[in-house]
Scaffold this motif. Structure first.
Motif, PDB file in Angstrom:
ATOM      1  N   LEU A  80       0.820  -1.198   0.000  1.00  0.00           N
ATOM      2  CA  LEU A  80       0.000   0.000   0.000  1.00  0.00           C
ATOM      3  C   LEU A  80       0.860   1.257   0.000  1.00  0.00           C
ATOM      4  O   LEU A  80       1.748   1.423   0.842  1.00  0.00           O
ATOM      5  CB  LEU A  80      -0.903   0.000   1.235  1.00  0.00           C
ATOM      6  N   VAL A  81       0.537   2.136  -0.935  1.00  0.00           N
ATOM      7  CA  VAL A  81       1.169   3.450  -0.998  1.00  0.00           C
ATOM      8  C   VAL A  81       0.108   4.496  -0.696  1.00  0.00           C
ATOM      9  O   VAL A  81      -0.930   4.552  -1.360  1.00  0.00           O
ATOM     10  CB  VAL A  81       1.793   3.705  -2.382  1.00  0.00           C
ATOM     11  N   THR A  82       0.362   5.302   0.310  1.00  0.00           N
ATOM     12  CA  THR A  82      -0.542   6.373   0.687  1.00  0.00           C
ATOM     13  C   THR A  82       0.192   7.693   0.544  1.00  0.00           C
ATOM     14  O   THR A  82       1.316   7.833   1.037  1.00  0.00           O
ATOM     15  CB  THR A  82      -1.026   6.189   2.138  1.00  0.00           C
ATOM     16  N   VAL A  83      -0.429   8.647  -0.120  1.00  0.00           N
ATOM     17  CA  VAL A  83       0.196   9.939  -0.357  1.00  0.00           C
ATOM     18  C   VAL A  83      -0.679  11.023   0.245  1.00  0.00           C
ATOM     19  O   VAL A  83      -1.845  11.172  -0.143  1.00  0.00           O
ATOM     20  CB  VAL A  83       0.410  10.200  -1.859  1.00  0.00           C
ATOM     21  N   SER A  84      -0.131  11.750   1.176  1.00  0.00           N
ATOM     22  CA  SER A  84      -0.885  12.834   1.805  1.00  0.00           C
ATOM     23  C   SER A  84      -0.606  14.145   1.092  1.00  0.00           C
ATOM     24  O   SER A  84       0.510  14.410   0.652  1.00  0.00           O
ATOM     25  CB  SER A  84      -0.507  12.942   3.275  1.00  0.00           C
ATOM     26  N   SER A  85      -1.636  14.952   0.990  1.00  0.00           N
ATOM     27  CA  SER A  85      -1.488  16.238   0.281  1.00  0.00           C
ATOM     28  C   SER A  85      -1.121  17.349   1.237  1.00  0.00           C
ATOM     29  O   SER A  85      -1.112  17.196   2.438  1.00  0.00           O
ATOM     30  CB  SER A  85      -2.791  16.574  -0.434  1.00  0.00           C
TER      31      SER A  85
END
Length: 123
Positions: free
Chosen positions: A118-123
């Motif tokens: 899982l790759v999660t990218v926060s803005s």
């Protein structure tokens, strides 16, 4: 045959990650290795593919110039370097392998799959 994907995590937009795909029970030298991703509610989509025999690679337009696929022959491992990550890159990333030389971009052609990371990218 087992593919083990790892390296996912939480990163801020603009950040980087390196995903790994390690194989056991097969030797990548006769395969092409693809990376795919699937975001919630979306179909699995092509990201990149690497042909072991000549290191040729193909990338989806959405990641071209930001993602790079590479390998370590001694470790029988393929990597996907993710740079300049954007929120829309967030997904479960899967590695897959199929015998042959064609750099295929459809998941239906791949016979071996890793479990996803899982790759999660926060803005």
């Amino acid at each position: 045959v087992q593919l083990q994907a790892s390296g996912g995590g939480l990163v801020q937009a603009g950040g980087s990650l390196r995903l790994s795909c390690a194989a056991s029970g097969l030797t990548f030298s006769s395969y092409v290795v693809g990376w795919f991703r699937q975001a919630p509610g979306k179909e699995r989509e092509f990201v990149a593919v690497h042909r072991w025999s000549d290191s040729a690679a193909t990338y989806a337009d959405s990641v071209k110039g930001r993602f790079t696929i590479s390998r370590d022959s001694a470790k029988n491992t393929v990597y996907l370097q993710l740079n300049s990550l954007m929120p829309e890159d967030a997904a479960i990333y899967y590695c897959a392998a199929t015998a042959g030389q064609l750099r295929l971009n459809s998941p239906r052609f791949y016979s071996h799959w890793g479990q996803g990371t899982l790759v999660t990218v926060s803005s």
